[in-house]
Scaffold this motif. Structure first.
Motif, PDB file in Angstrom:
ATOM      1  N   LEU A   1       0.877  -1.222   0.055  1.00 24.15           N
ATOM      2  CA  LEU A   1       0.020  -0.067   0.088  1.00 24.15           C
ATOM      3  C   LEU A   1       0.856   1.317   0.195  1.00 24.15           C
ATOM      4  N   ASP A   2       0.542   2.277  -0.819  1.00 23.23           N
ATOM      5  CA  ASP A   2       1.242   3.460  -0.756  1.00 23.23           C
ATOM      6  C   ASP A   2       0.640   4.512   0.166  1.00 23.23           C
ATOM      7  N   THR A   3       1.220   4.418   1.355  1.00 24.85           N
ATOM      8  CA  THR A   3       0.535   5.105   2.370  1.00 24.85           C
ATOM      9  C   THR A   3       0.812   6.674   2.226  1.00 24.85           C
ATOM     10  N   GLU A   4       1.675   7.233   1.549  1.00 29.33           N
ATOM     11  CA  GLU A   4       1.497   8.564   1.215  1.00 29.33           C
ATOM     12  C   GLU A   4       0.595   9.393   0.246  1.00 29.33           C
ATOM     13  N   ALA A   5       0.633   8.525  -0.609  1.00 31.53           N
ATOM     14  CA  ALA A   5      -0.686   8.960  -1.550  1.00 31.53           C
ATOM     15  C   ALA A   5      -2.033   8.738  -1.067  1.00 31.53           C
ATOM     16  N   PHE A   6      -2.240   7.758  -0.329  1.00 34.52           N
ATOM     17  CA  PHE A   6      -3.496   7.021   0.381  1.00 34.52           C
ATOM     18  C   PHE A   6      -3.316   7.061   1.796  1.00 34.52           C
ATOM     19  N   PRO A   7      -3.603   8.073   2.609  1.00 36.36           N
ATOM     20  CA  PRO A   7      -3.179   7.973   4.107  1.00 36.36           C
ATOM     21  C   PRO A   7      -4.442   7.640   4.856  1.00 36.36           C
ATOM     22  N   SER A   8      -5.577   7.180   4.265  1.00 40.34           N
ATOM     23  CA  SER A   8      -6.668   7.010   4.783  1.00 40.34           C
ATOM     24  C   SER A   8      -6.464   5.612   5.858  1.00 40.34           C
ATOM     25  N   VAL A   9      -5.851   4.738   5.479  1.00 38.14           N
ATOM     26  CA  VAL A   9      -5.876   3.697   6.094  1.00 38.14           C
ATOM     27  C   VAL A   9      -5.277   3.700   7.308  1.00 38.14           C
ATOM     28  N   GLY A  10      -4.115   4.538   7.403  1.00 39.54           N
ATOM     29  CA  GLY A  10      -3.345   4.706   8.873  1.00 39.54           C
ATOM     30  C   GLY A  10      -4.253   5.680   9.599  1.00 39.54           C
ATOM     31  N   LEU A  11      -5.177   6.533   9.122  1.00 38.75           N
ATOM     32  CA  LEU A  11      -5.959   7.313  10.013  1.00 38.75           C
ATOM     33  C   LEU A  11      -6.932   6.385  10.513  1.00 38.75           C
ATOM     34  N   ALA A  12      -7.803   5.558   9.701  1.00 39.25           N
ATOM     35  CA  ALA A  12      -8.686   4.697  10.157  1.00 39.25           C
ATOM     36  C   ALA A  12      -8.044   3.945  11.195  1.00 39.25           C
ATOM     37  N   ARG A  13      -7.020   3.317  11.310  1.00 39.23           N
ATOM     38  CA  ARG A  13      -6.385   2.738  12.418  1.00 39.23           C
ATOM     39  C   ARG A  13      -6.196   3.300  13.707  1.00 39.23           C
ATOM     40  N   HIS A  14      -5.730   4.664  13.326  1.00 42.53           N
ATOM     41  CA  HIS A  14      -5.947   5.629  14.482  1.00 42.53           C
ATOM     42  C   HIS A  14      -7.086   5.895  15.163  1.00 42.53           C
ATOM     43  N   VAL A  15      -8.120   6.180  14.558  1.00 42.21           N
ATOM     44  CA  VAL A  15      -9.395   6.394  15.117  1.00 42.21           C
ATOM     45  C   VAL A  15     -10.160   5.142  15.660  1.00 42.21           C
ATOM     46  N   GLY A  16      -9.622   3.952  15.177  1.00 40.34           N
ATOM     47  CA  GLY A  16      -9.990   2.706  15.520  1.00 40.34           C
ATOM     48  C   GLY A  16      -9.395   2.410  16.816  1.00 40.34           C
ATOM     49  N   GLU A  17      -8.233   2.594  17.096  1.00 40.44           N
ATOM     50  CA  GLU A  17      -7.409   2.394  18.313  1.00 40.44           C
ATOM     51  C   GLU A  17      -7.978   3.495  19.428  1.00 40.44           C
ATOM     52  N   LEU A  18      -8.361   4.545  18.908  1.00 42.28           N
ATOM     53  CA  LEU A  18      -9.114   5.778  19.984  1.00 42.28           C
ATOM     54  C   LEU A  18     -10.370   5.179  20.420  1.00 42.28           C
ATOM     55  N   GLY A  19     -11.193   4.408  19.413  1.00 36.68           N
ATOM     56  CA  GLY A  19     -12.656   4.127  20.058  1.00 36.68           C
ATOM     57  C   GLY A  19     -13.300   5.137  20.194  1.00 36.68           C
ATOM     58  N   GLY A  20     -14.311   4.861  21.017  1.00 36.58           N
ATOM     59  CA  GLY A  20     -15.300   5.707  21.271  1.00 36.58           C
ATOM     60  C   GLY A  20     -16.132   6.319  20.251  1.00 36.58           C
ATOM     61  N   THR A  21     -16.165   7.654  20.114  1.00 29.83           N
ATOM     62  CA  THR A  21     -16.798   8.407  18.900  1.00 29.83           C
ATOM     63  C   THR A  21     -15.882   8.665  17.962  1.00 29.83           C
ATOM     64  N   ALA A  22     -14.594   8.255  18.188  1.00 24.67           N
ATOM     65  CA  ALA A  22     -13.610   8.772  17.142  1.00 24.67           C
ATOM     66  C   ALA A  22     -13.887   8.240  15.734  1.00 24.67           C
ATOM     67  N   PRO A  23     -14.210   6.698  15.444  1.00 23.83           N
ATOM     68  CA  PRO A  23     -14.756   6.254  14.317  1.00 23.83           C
ATOM     69  C   PRO A  23     -16.038   6.917  13.571  1.00 23.83           C
ATOM     70  N   ALA A  24     -16.818   7.278  14.350  1.00 22.76           N
ATOM     71  CA  ALA A  24     -18.091   8.025  13.994  1.00 22.76           C
ATOM     72  C   ALA A  24     -17.471   9.406  13.391  1.00 22.76           C
ATOM     73  N   VAL A  25     -16.807  10.112  14.081  1.00 26.33           N
ATOM     74  CA  VAL A  25     -16.408  11.403  13.623  1.00 26.33           C
ATOM     75  C   VAL A  25     -15.653  11.100  12.176  1.00 26.33           C
ATOM     76  N   PHE A  26     -14.744  10.162  12.047  1.00 29.83           N
ATOM     77  CA  PHE A  26     -14.080   9.996  10.784  1.00 29.83           C
ATOM     78  C   PHE A  26     -14.871   9.740   9.547  1.00 29.83           C
ATOM     79  N   ASN A  27     -16.135   8.985   9.971  1.00 27.46           N
ATOM     80  CA  ASN A  27     -17.003   8.442   9.056  1.00 27.46           C
ATOM     81  C   ASN A  27     -17.856   9.386   8.558  1.00 27.46           C
ATOM     82  N   ALA A  28     -18.492  10.323   9.455  1.00 26.53           N
ATOM     83  CA  ALA A  28     -19.338  11.272   9.128  1.00 26.53           C
ATOM     84  C   ALA A  28     -18.580  12.204   8.422  1.00 26.53           C
ATOM     85  N   ALA A  29     -17.288  12.667   8.875  1.00 28.92           N
ATOM     86  CA  ALA A  29     -16.623  13.904   8.078  1.00 28.92           C
ATOM     87  C   ALA A  29     -16.375  13.539   6.668  1.00 28.92           C
ATOM     88  N   ASN A  30     -15.869  12.011   6.556  1.00 29.49           N
ATOM     89  CA  ASN A  30     -15.582  11.452   5.179  1.00 29.49           C
ATOM     90  C   ASN A  30     -17.060  11.641   4.203  1.00 29.49           C
TER      91      ASN A  30
END
Length: 441
Positions: free
Chosen positions: A322-351
């Motif tokens: 995976l080209d993480t520079e051109a496509f940073p979305s997977v790394g950000l998704a991992r981050h919000v997934g690890e945060l838990g709570g409402t972080a994934p909801a914020v990520f999904n709604a903003a997207n």
């Protein structure tokens, strides 16, 4: 891993098995998943019967046709304004004196249908609006064939608190593949999950190359025919980021043991690597018939649910990192997934808001993830003040402390901030375009 909670999706278990034909409720019946599911049902009337349909209300004629062909008890439509047209379309399709199906209307119509009497609820709704129907189906004790990944992403702790072992069968191709490959071993045997990505229409392009791509470019997916939101999510690889979070929640595998690999042919839908060094890959031609059949029929197979490979013809299967520079979305998704709570909801709604803005021509392609990243960062810094919910982990540790109200509040905040941030990008772009050429140089 043996001491961790039971996974939501476990191929060794299946919820409430029954003999004979299964009654099914199809949510999102006029969409891509829904129409393919109905085709499968019509080809297998001895196995399945659809009792209720739900749709947004934008394709009323198709919804009426589906109701008539399937002879359903109930039709649910989200747009109340569509009811007169729907009723007229049903009357035109049904014979004189033939009773029409019950009509449910309004924002809670799909949720009511999901709780109706049946064996399996197929949730094929797109977006986080699928959360309430998912919770309703689980609460009512239905087997949930889950194609609406967003409901699991934004409401993970809520879903985990309600789902019984074996009650959820994943329907999207990657997780249906993992589900089936995992049947070959025990949870203790698993070393890692490998989720494949086609790479979308922009595979191989650099971030700079993506600056000027258009909505038409993004919608030209090389292997899959999907709705516009999912297709753009595949172009940004946000869809793959969501699937990483989904894999963590469904199978209780830590994020560091879930990988993404680019596979342009989309033949291998995902893989499971076991402790002995072996890897099981689930492979079919790109077609959703198989995953849908698994969702509706598991643990039984539905004959000829999808096309098989012709092994007499040569083919090449490729895999790339995976080209993480051109496509940073997977790394950000991992981050919000690890945060838990409402972080994934914020990520999904903003997207979702940014995808709408991109499709409308108000936001450049690269600015989708730039905007989502900015909204997630702001929520993480100032959650209590913004009302985005405690994205630093509320619900992740305590399991059921997250509420539907928390999710809705976080989504409302994230959508508003995404619109505001996207508008700034649009204003800056317009201001730059209005400058003389020498000033832009």
């Amino acid at each position: 891993m043996s001491d961790s909670p039971a996974p939501l999706a476990d191929p060794h278990l299946f919820f409430d098995p029954i003999e004979g034909r299964r009654d099914v409720v199809v949510l999102g019946s006029t969409g891509s998943i829904g129409t393919q599911a109905i085709d499968l049902v019509l080809r297998n009337p001895d196995r399945f019967r659809v009792t209720a349909l739900s749709a947004a209300g934008g394709r009323v004629a198709l919804l009426a046709e589906q109701a008539w062909r399937l002879r359903v008890r109930t039709v649910a439509v989200a747009r109340e304004s569509a009811v007169p047209e729907l009723r007229e379309a049903l009357r035109a399709r049904y014979g004189a004196g033939e009773p029409l199906p019950e009509i449910l209307a309004g924002p809670d119509a799909a949720t009511e249908a999901a709780a109706s009497e049946c064996h399996t609820v197929l949730n094929g709704i797109t977006g986080s609006i699928g959360l309430a129907p998912t919770l309703a189906a689980l609460t009512a004790g239905r087997t949930l064939a889950l194609a609406n990944k967003e409901s699991l992403i934004v409401g993970g702790p809520l879903v985990k608190a309600l789902a019984k072992p074996g009650q959820i069968i994943p329907v999207d191709s990657e997780h249906a593949a993992l589900f089936q490959a995992l049947a070959a071993g025990t949870r203790a045997d698993v070393r890692k999950l490998v989720v494949t990505a086609s790479g979308g229409p922009f595979r191989g392009r650099s971030k700079a190359d993506l600056a000027s791509v258009t909505p038409a470019d993004a919608l030209a997916h090389p292997t899959w025919a999907m709705g516009p939101v999912i297709t753009v999510n595949s172009a940004t690889l946000v869809n793959k980021g969501l699937e990483v979070i989904e894999a963590h929640l469904l199978y209780d595998i830590p994020f560091e043991r879930i990988e993404v690999v680019v596979h342009p042919q989309s033949y291998v839908h995902s893989m499971v690597e076991f402790m002995d060094g072996s890897t099981l890959a689930h492979a079919t031609p790109p077609d959703m018939g198989g995953p849908i059949a698994v969702g509706l029929g598991w643990p039984e197979r539905v004959p000829d649910a999808a096309p098989a490979f012709d092994w007499t013809k040569a083919s090449t299967w490729e895999f790339f990192p995976l080209d993480t520079e051109a496509f940073p979305s997977v790394g950000l998704a991992r981050h919000v997934g690890e945060l838990g709570g409402t972080a994934p909801a914020v990520f999904n709604a903003a997207n979702e808001e940014c995808v709408d803005a991109f499709l409308a021509g108000r936001l450049p392609f690269n600015a989708i993830m730039e905007t989502v990243t900015a909204v997630v960062a702001e929520a993480e810094r100032a959650a209590p003040r913004t009302g985005a919910g405690d994205v630093a982990g509320r619900g992740a540790a305590e399991g059921t402390s997250l509420t539907v109200a928390d999710v809705l509040e976080a989504e409302t905040w994230a959508r508003a901030r995404a619109r505001e941030t996207a508008a700034k990008f649009s204003d800056l772009r317009q201001s730059r375009d209005e400058q003389p050429a020498e000033a832009r140089a």
